[in-house]
Design a protein around this motif. Sequence first.
Motif, PDB file in Angstrom:
ATOM      1  N   UNK A   1      55.344  49.283  23.762  1.00 25.41           N
ATOM      2  CA  UNK A   1      56.753  49.643  23.913  1.00 25.41           C
ATOM      3  C   UNK A   1      57.157  50.554  22.765  1.00 25.41           C
ATOM      4  N   UNK A   2      57.735  51.657  23.102  1.00 26.98           N
ATOM      5  CA  UNK A   2      58.162  52.575  22.062  1.00 26.98           C
ATOM      6  C   UNK A   2      59.668  52.665  21.986  1.00 26.98           C
ATOM      7  N   UNK A   3      60.354  51.972  22.858  1.00 25.27           N
ATOM      8  CA  UNK A   3      61.803  51.963  22.794  1.00 25.27           C
ATOM      9  C   UNK A   3      62.445  53.082  23.569  1.00 25.27           C
ATOM     10  N   UNK A   4      61.745  54.176  23.765  1.00 24.42           N
ATOM     11  CA  UNK A   4      62.380  55.262  24.504  1.00 24.42           C
ATOM     12  C   UNK A   4      61.430  55.953  25.459  1.00 24.42           C
TER      13      UNK A   4
ATOM     14  N   UNK B  32      64.995  48.591  17.227  1.00 26.19           N
ATOM     15  CA  UNK B  32      64.410  48.619  18.576  1.00 26.19           C
ATOM     16  C   UNK B  32      63.727  49.963  18.838  1.00 26.19           C
ATOM     17  N   UNK B  33      64.365  51.052  18.419  1.00 34.16           N
ATOM     18  CA  UNK B  33      63.766  52.376  18.603  1.00 34.16           C
ATOM     19  C   UNK B  33      62.465  52.511  17.806  1.00 34.16           C
ATOM     20  N   UNK B  35      60.630  50.095  17.114  1.00 40.52           N
ATOM     21  CA  UNK B  35      59.702  49.069  17.622  1.00 40.52           C
ATOM     22  C   UNK B  35      59.215  48.160  16.508  1.00 40.52           C
ATOM     23  N   UNK B  57      55.765  58.392  14.329  1.00 41.68           N
ATOM     24  CA  UNK B  57      56.707  57.695  15.203  1.00 41.68           C
ATOM     25  C   UNK B  57      58.135  57.817  14.670  1.00 41.68           C
ATOM     26  N   UNK B  64      65.144  61.858  18.156  1.00 43.23           N
ATOM     27  CA  UNK B  64      65.895  61.238  19.240  1.00 43.23           C
ATOM     28  C   UNK B  64      67.292  60.841  18.777  1.00 43.23           C
TER      29      UNK B  64
END
Lengths: 163, 218
Positions: A1-4, B32-33, B35, B57, B64
């Motif tokens: 999961x990378x969140x986006x 959350x973004x 991770x 990352x 973003x």
Amino acid sequence: MTGYATKENCLGYGLSSREEWIRRVLATHGAEGLCDREWRFIAVSAALPSSLNATAPFVGRRFADLPQFKHYAGAIAAIPFFDGSLRGMQYHSEAWIDGDLRAWDMDFWAVCTEAHEMLVHIVANRAPAQAKDTFSGFRVSDLRIISADGRVTAGWSDVALPR
Amino acid sequence: MIERTASTAPVDGRTLKDLRAANEVSREAFARLLDVPAATLDAWEDGASVPAAMAAHIAHVSLLVRHNSLSAWKHRVASASGMEILIGADLRIAAISRMALNTPFARELNIDIPASVFLGAHMHRVLPNLDCTLVVNHGAGLNDLIDIGFFAGEIRFVRIAAEINFGLYAYCGVFEYWPIETCDTGIVARQVSVLDLAKRTSLRQPGILVQGVEIARL
């Protein structure tokens, strides 16, 4: 999961794919276009050519191939739009067309797709004309460059471009 | 694709904290973004080392956040040349462009309305006398955006062809609602007005005359 990067319900904006962005531009009733990192039009709404009084097809052409900007390809390419440092660019433009003074406020917004590809979303808004006299060519003024960190660089010089 | 050359540069927690603060992204959303657990983000922001393996990352998340956070979209809509409004999932105005504040009609009336009048206001309060049914003969005005699943990600766009009469002035045009999925606060609505200034108005009192509604589902 990378969140986006795992979004499955990519919507019309934001975290969408390039294809979703193209669909978005094609669907609007507004005058909009989409360019890739070569400043090449990859989508144009139905209203954009008529709004700009253009007759030649846009898709597949580079922004610098538009007659007004053909001498400025290097300057346009030098705008750091695709490294993520700019959020947007705006200018006011005017031209005499068939004896009428036409004016537009042009918005260029950086778009980040889910694949991290940077595109340019172009929005043309008809605007009140400012010129008090006739002129030849095409005039650009009130340039604003908006950085991704919110800083705004503005200039009010009036530049006449050849048609 | 974006340039990746900078993505391997070391990142410190202070940079992350500044980025998060500048873009008004919550701690939970930012974690959350990235991770990572929120506690890990806390530790980084408090000075613990950020793993070098995270650099690429983090660079992507930074991009973003700068372009797709709610804050970025607020700035974009507020500075748009056209008539644009950003509406939250609670139907409150999150941002409004200058053109939307000062329509051609308001300019004729020499009214310069501050954005603060509208920011945070519920759309129903802004349009107090306007009984707009999103779906003709059915619905509850802009609440319909919620009812039809707009903020749940079920709609590609909504387009309303309408005449809006505010009493002092009126305009005709197309009002498009585009869902924007922000990276930090979910889906919001970007309202874009494409006015037809040449079209004559027909309403004689405040209200909305809906001439057509188009709802594009996914």
